[in-house]
Design a protein around this motif. Sequence first.
Motif, PDB file in Angstrom:
ATOM      1  N   TYR A 201       0.858  -0.489  -0.133  1.00 53.81           N
ATOM      2  CA  TYR A 201      -0.230  -0.003   0.311  1.00 53.81           C
ATOM      3  C   TYR A 201       0.872   1.430   0.373  1.00 53.81           C
ATOM      4  O   TYR A 201       0.546   2.531  -0.327  1.00 53.81           O
ATOM      5  N   ASP A 204       2.739   1.727  -3.510  1.00 52.32           N
ATOM      6  CA  ASP A 204       1.802   2.259  -4.023  1.00 52.32           C
ATOM      7  C   ASP A 204       1.435   3.914  -4.536  1.00 52.32           C
ATOM      8  O   ASP A 204       1.771   4.094  -5.716  1.00 52.32           O
ATOM      9  N   ARG A 269      -6.179  -1.853  -3.773  1.00 52.71           N
ATOM     10  CA  ARG A 269      -5.439  -1.042  -4.492  1.00 52.71           C
ATOM     11  C   ARG A 269      -5.839  -0.187  -5.034  1.00 52.71           C
ATOM     12  O   ARG A 269      -4.844   0.966  -4.892  1.00 52.71           O
TER      13      ARG A 269
END
Length: 312
Positions: A201, A204, A269
């Motif tokens: 996470y 990203d 995501r």
Amino acid sequence: MNYLRTAILLAGLTALFMGVGYLLGGRNGAMIAFLAAAATNFFAYWNSDRMVLRTYGAHEVDRNSAPELVELVAALAGRAGLPMPRVFVMDNPQPNAFATGRNPQNAAVAVTIGLMQSLSREELAGVIAHELAHIKHRDTLLMTMTATIAGAISMLAQFGMFFGRHRDNSGPGAIATIVLMIVAPLAAMLVQMAISRTREYAADNLGGRIAGQPMWLAGALHKIEDAAHQIPNMEAEHNPASAHLFIINPLSGHGVDSLFATHPSTQNRIAALQRLAAELGTSGARSWVDAEPHDSAGGPWNRSRSSRGPWG
């Protein structure tokens, strides 16, 4: 918050490791466990990158053999404020990628042939930015450490099965050893996977910021997820301990955010990246990739809008 959660999980994994050593051999056992972990981590620190690249048959490329790819990595590394990493290509049809290396000065980014054939230039930029985010966060070293400690806990638990200090077949000592053999490796695996999901996470988020367009990465994740279910990665199937390195789980039978998943669900995501895009207000903005000069001779990036992908 991601850093705090990662630190707590890593501390818990270390405490579990020391606890296993203490239960098996008291203070001496805890010290032996610590020394074994230190020696293993020292070896992994210096050799893990070469080992994983060799495992996947990755070969290094440069501006002569893959100019567009290397120049894209260089541009993104500059935007991220990172030294230029080494660039590798894996002769694998499954679209995927990973980063490795003990620090930003000794880092490498590896992508598969399948990834280059499947994605547009913008989507590939999103993937590379994600991997550079792992390097900038030093996740490559962190995940090597967690995998090593988790493996050492499993090894200690198996060792305790035969050489535990409670050798009698009755009483709390025997029961504790049996419970240890079952629970400790499971707990270590769960903590390792939780750390991996947390770092994905975070990568990203930073990767979306590095590329400047979070939806490039979102589009890439969607394509990679679909293809990963259909195209096997045999090297990863034979080496499942390295699955957490990839941007999308390369193993078959995944796709949900479960206890035993090495990656968050792709849907979660993408939703996070959509929120980031709204926060940054990047929808419809002209990108720096569009402004990059292209090879007038007609290199693969000039076909980046093609449905076949930039390398097709």
